[in-house]
Structure formats: C-alpha cells, structure tokens
Design a protein around this motif. Structure first.
Motif, PDB file in Angstrom:
ATOM      1  N   VAL A 182       0.841  -1.193   0.000  1.00  0.00           N
ATOM      2  CA  VAL A 182       0.000   0.000   0.000  1.00  0.00           C
ATOM      3  C   VAL A 182       0.878   1.245   0.000  1.00  0.00           C
ATOM      4  O   VAL A 182       2.074   1.189   0.283  1.00  0.00           O
ATOM      5  N   ASP A 183       0.263   2.394  -0.321  1.00  0.00           N
ATOM      6  CA  ASP A 183       0.984   3.664  -0.233  1.00  0.00           C
ATOM      7  C   ASP A 183       0.679   4.316   1.104  1.00  0.00           C
ATOM      8  O   ASP A 183       0.040   3.720   1.978  1.00  0.00           O
ATOM      9  N   GLU A 184       1.121   5.559   1.280  1.00  0.00           N
ATOM     10  CA  GLU A 184       0.960   6.237   2.562  1.00  0.00           C
ATOM     11  C   GLU A 184      -0.495   6.597   2.850  1.00  0.00           C
ATOM     12  O   GLU A 184      -0.833   6.953   3.967  1.00  0.00           O
ATOM     13  N   ASN A 185      -1.357   6.498   1.838  1.00  0.00           N
ATOM     14  CA  ASN A 185      -2.787   6.751   2.022  1.00  0.00           C
ATOM     15  C   ASN A 185      -3.579   5.466   2.208  1.00  0.00           C
ATOM     16  O   ASN A 185      -4.804   5.465   2.087  1.00  0.00           O
ATOM     17  N   GLU A 186      -2.856   4.376   2.444  1.00  0.00           N
ATOM     18  CA  GLU A 186      -3.467   3.070   2.652  1.00  0.00           C
ATOM     19  C   GLU A 186      -4.166   2.545   1.406  1.00  0.00           C
ATOM     20  O   GLU A 186      -5.048   1.687   1.500  1.00  0.00           O
ATOM     21  N   GLU A 187      -3.788   3.034   0.231  1.00  0.00           N
ATOM     22  CA  GLU A 187      -4.342   2.537  -1.019  1.00  0.00           C
ATOM     23  C   GLU A 187      -3.372   1.530  -1.639  1.00  0.00           C
ATOM     24  O   GLU A 187      -2.157   1.732  -1.626  1.00  0.00           O
ATOM     25  N   GLY A 188      -3.922   0.459  -2.194  1.00  0.00           N
ATOM     26  CA  GLY A 188      -3.079  -0.590  -2.756  1.00  0.00           C
ATOM     27  C   GLY A 188      -2.246  -0.098  -3.936  1.00  0.00           C
ATOM     28  O   GLY A 188      -2.739   0.622  -4.796  1.00  0.00           O
ATOM     29  N   VAL A 189      -0.971  -0.493  -3.969  1.00  0.00           N
ATOM     30  CA  VAL A 189      -0.080  -0.162  -5.080  1.00  0.00           C
ATOM     31  C   VAL A 189      -0.107  -1.352  -6.042  1.00  0.00           C
ATOM     32  O   VAL A 189       0.627  -2.322  -5.876  1.00  0.00           O
ATOM     33  N   GLY A 190      -0.985  -1.286  -7.021  1.00  0.00           N
ATOM     34  CA  GLY A 190      -1.156  -2.396  -7.944  1.00  0.00           C
ATOM     35  C   GLY A 190       0.060  -2.625  -8.830  1.00  0.00           C
ATOM     36  O   GLY A 190       0.747  -1.679  -9.230  1.00  0.00           O
ATOM     37  N   PHE A 191       0.327  -3.907  -9.129  1.00  0.00           N
ATOM     38  CA  PHE A 191       1.404  -4.326 -10.028  1.00  0.00           C
ATOM     39  C   PHE A 191       2.781  -3.883  -9.531  1.00  0.00           C
ATOM     40  O   PHE A 191       3.678  -3.593 -10.331  1.00  0.00           O
ATOM     41  N   SER A 192       2.958  -3.806  -8.218  1.00  0.00           N
ATOM     42  CA  SER A 192       4.264  -3.511  -7.644  1.00  0.00           C
ATOM     43  C   SER A 192       5.130  -4.778  -7.684  1.00  0.00           C
ATOM     44  O   SER A 192       4.632  -5.899  -7.785  1.00  0.00           O
ATOM     45  N   HIS A 193       6.445  -4.585  -7.606  1.00  0.00           N
ATOM     46  CA  HIS A 193       7.391  -5.698  -7.713  1.00  0.00           C
ATOM     47  C   HIS A 193       7.742  -6.221  -6.314  1.00  0.00           C
ATOM     48  O   HIS A 193       8.144  -5.453  -5.448  1.00  0.00           O
ATOM     49  N   VAL A 194       7.601  -7.534  -6.142  1.00  0.00           N
ATOM     50  CA  VAL A 194       7.945  -8.205  -4.887  1.00  0.00           C
ATOM     51  C   VAL A 194       9.012  -9.245  -5.219  1.00  0.00           C
ATOM     52  O   VAL A 194       8.753 -10.172  -5.996  1.00  0.00           O
ATOM     53  N   TYR A 195      10.213  -9.084  -4.655  1.00  0.00           N
ATOM     54  CA  TYR A 195      11.357  -9.915  -5.067  1.00  0.00           C
ATOM     55  C   TYR A 195      12.062 -10.493  -3.844  1.00  0.00           C
ATOM     56  O   TYR A 195      12.412  -9.772  -2.911  1.00  0.00           O
ATOM     57  N   ASN A 196      12.258 -11.800  -3.852  1.00  0.00           N
ATOM     58  CA  ASN A 196      13.007 -12.490  -2.798  1.00  0.00           C
ATOM     59  C   ASN A 196      14.458 -12.557  -3.236  1.00  0.00           C
ATOM     60  O   ASN A 196      14.830 -13.364  -4.099  1.00  0.00           O
ATOM     61  N   GLU A 197      15.307 -11.685  -2.653  1.00  0.00           N
ATOM     62  CA  GLU A 197      16.702 -11.623  -3.052  1.00  0.00           C
ATOM     63  C   GLU A 197      17.472 -12.883  -2.663  1.00  0.00           C
ATOM     64  O   GLU A 197      18.448 -13.249  -3.321  1.00  0.00           O
ATOM     65  N   THR A 198      17.035 -13.547  -1.611  1.00  0.00           N
ATOM     66  CA  THR A 198      17.771 -14.711  -1.103  1.00  0.00           C
ATOM     67  C   THR A 198      17.715 -15.878  -2.075  1.00  0.00           C
ATOM     68  O   THR A 198      18.726 -16.557  -2.321  1.00  0.00           O
ATOM     69  N   ILE A 199      16.553 -16.129  -2.650  1.00  0.00           N
ATOM     70  CA  ILE A 199      16.414 -17.277  -3.563  1.00  0.00           C
ATOM     71  C   ILE A 199      16.215 -16.836  -5.012  1.00  0.00           C
ATOM     72  O   ILE A 199      15.910 -17.659  -5.874  1.00  0.00           O
ATOM     73  N   ASP A 200      16.383 -15.527  -5.274  1.00  0.00           N
ATOM     74  CA  ASP A 200      16.282 -14.983  -6.633  1.00  0.00           C
ATOM     75  C   ASP A 200      14.937 -15.337  -7.270  1.00  0.00           C
ATOM     76  O   ASP A 200      14.867 -15.909  -8.354  1.00  0.00           O
ATOM     77  N   LEU A 201      13.869 -14.948  -6.582  1.00  0.00           N
ATOM     78  CA  LEU A 201      12.525 -15.243  -7.060  1.00  0.00           C
ATOM     79  C   LEU A 201      11.674 -13.990  -6.921  1.00  0.00           C
ATOM     80  O   LEU A 201      11.656 -13.354  -5.864  1.00  0.00           O
ATOM     81  N   GLY A 202      10.970 -13.615  -7.980  1.00  0.00           N
ATOM     82  CA  GLY A 202      10.166 -12.412  -7.936  1.00  0.00           C
ATOM     83  C   GLY A 202       8.748 -12.626  -8.415  1.00  0.00           C
ATOM     84  O   GLY A 202       8.465 -13.540  -9.194  1.00  0.00           O
ATOM     85  N   LYS A 203       7.849 -11.764  -7.959  1.00  0.00           N
ATOM     86  CA  LYS A 203       6.453 -11.777  -8.369  1.00  0.00           C
ATOM     87  C   LYS A 203       5.977 -10.338  -8.540  1.00  0.00           C
ATOM     88  O   LYS A 203       6.643  -9.390  -8.128  1.00  0.00           O
TER      89      LYS A 203
END
Length: 247
Positions: free
Chosen positions: A18-39
C-alpha cells in the motif's frame, strides 16, 4: 532427495503493498533476493511469494521508494502489510523544441538566448517546480525556439495537480469570503429586490452580470464598499434586465 532438501524450510508469505494513504499499489514488484525469485502484485497490491525465515524481500514500484524486509516468524503466519513511501525523481529541466525536425546533440552547452519581453533578467524569486522559461541555444550557439520546464516529475502528476487546485481554491475562498457572506444574506437580496422591483430570476441575472463584468468585486472586504458597488451596478443594470425579460 536434493530437491526435497532445497525446498525444506520454504514457506508462503502473503500480504499487500500500500501507499501512505493506505491505497493498494497495484502491479508492484515483490522480489526475494535470497532465492532470486520475484512476483508482481495484483491490481489491489496483494501478493503471494515463496520465502523462509531470514530471507530478504524487496518491494518496489516506479515513483515510490524501494523497501527491504527481512522475513521473520511473524511474517510466515500473519498477513503482511508493506507501506511504500512516495519518491520524487528530480528532473533539472525539460526542453521542448518547436521544430519537430531539429536534432538535439548530446551534451549540448551554451548560453540561453534572450527574448525581449519574454525572458526574465535577474528573476526576483528562485526557480520553483513547474516554472517555465523560453528560449534555448542549439548547435554553435544558434537560437532555437523552445521552452524549458523546471522541477520534479511528480509536480506534473495527477495527485500534485489536485493538491495545487485545492490550495488555489482555498486561497481564492479566503480572499472572497467577506463578499460571499455579504451577498448571501437574505436581507441584502430582499432589500435590493424591493428597491428595484426585481423577481428572483431578474435579481440572479443582475448579480451574474456583476460578477462577469467586475470579477474583482469579489475580493472587496469592506461591507460599505460592497454595498456601494451593488447600488451603482443595480442602478445601471436592473432596468436593462427588466426590459429584456419582458420580451
């Protein structure tokens, strides 16, 4: 057997960005650096990602600051909420050339041209976001018509434009509040309507013409001055409106 060992200890982490207004940040990048996996999160900012305790997750999106989170035991059993703060990308200037066929060279340098009546000499105020200046120098110091826009990219975003509109509306209301309160009084309407024998429609038309012809009156803050303006305008305009309404 090796596949089983590699996957041992991995869990599923669920959450939302979410952003600072509690609104969802759609299509943001979520990446696990430890196992090199992203969504990528969905349109509401929700995500599901494989992770284990101690993994480093990186959350990012254009226009927001990147955030890293170390996965804890709590993250593995609870729904995560990650807040991304906004980030301004500073852009010193943008130059827009009027000639669509002009080729801008790399690393162009030179003094800006001076246009009489347009260019400012020793401007009194420092350059602010959104300021525009006219004139640019092309190859070899040849003047090329252009406009330069200063400031961060976020100055031109929809949110920033809405904030500026709200600030301008507030300032305008603050400057005209005395007049608005005065003209909204029923006693003023009744008295003027009686003095000039106007019905409600005719009265509204006289006021509309007043605001159209003399918009500056709305910034008048002395009641006596406002009343004198009204009398002067009604003396001149009320007969015209009454005559026009008879046709």
């Amino acid at each position: 057997m090796f596949c089983s060992l590699a996957s041992f200890g991995q869990h599923t982490v669920k959450g939302t960005v979410v952003d600072e207004n509690e609104e969802g940040v759609g299509f943001s990048h979520v990446y696990n650096e430890t196992i090199d996996l992203g969504k990528v999160s969905d349109i509401q900012g929700k995500f599901v990602l494989t992770a284990a305790k101690g993994d480093t997750l990186r959350f990012s999106y254009v226009g927001y600051k990147t955030l890293k989170v170390i996965v804890s035991s709590s993250h593995l059993v609870n729904f995560m909420k990650v807040t991304l703060p906004r980030d301004s990308m500073l852009l010193p200037s943008i130059t827009i050339y009027s000639d669509p066929y002009y080729k801008v060279p790399l690393n162009i340098k030179g003094e800006p041209i001076f246009i009489n009546g347009v260019s400012l000499v020793n401007p009194p105020d420092p350059i602010k976001a959104g300021d525009a200046s006219f004139g640019a120098t092309g190859v070899g110091g040849v003047p090329v018509p252009a406009i330069s826009i200063e400031g961060p990219i976020t100055y031109f975003s929809r949110d920033e434009r809405e904030k500026r509109k709200a600030a301008e509306a507030y300032e305008e209301t603050r400057e005209t509040i005395t007049y608005q309160r005065f003209i909204a009084q029923d006693s003023v309407r009744v008295k003027l309507s009686g003095m000039y024998a106007l019905d409600s429609t005719q009265y509204d038309e006289v006021i509309r013409r007043l605001h159209q012809q003399f918009p500056g009156i709305q910034k008048t803050y002395r009641p006596n001055e406002i009343w004198n303006w009204l009398l002067h305008h009604f003396d001149r305009t009320a007969p015209i409106v009454k005559e026009f309404s008879n046709y």
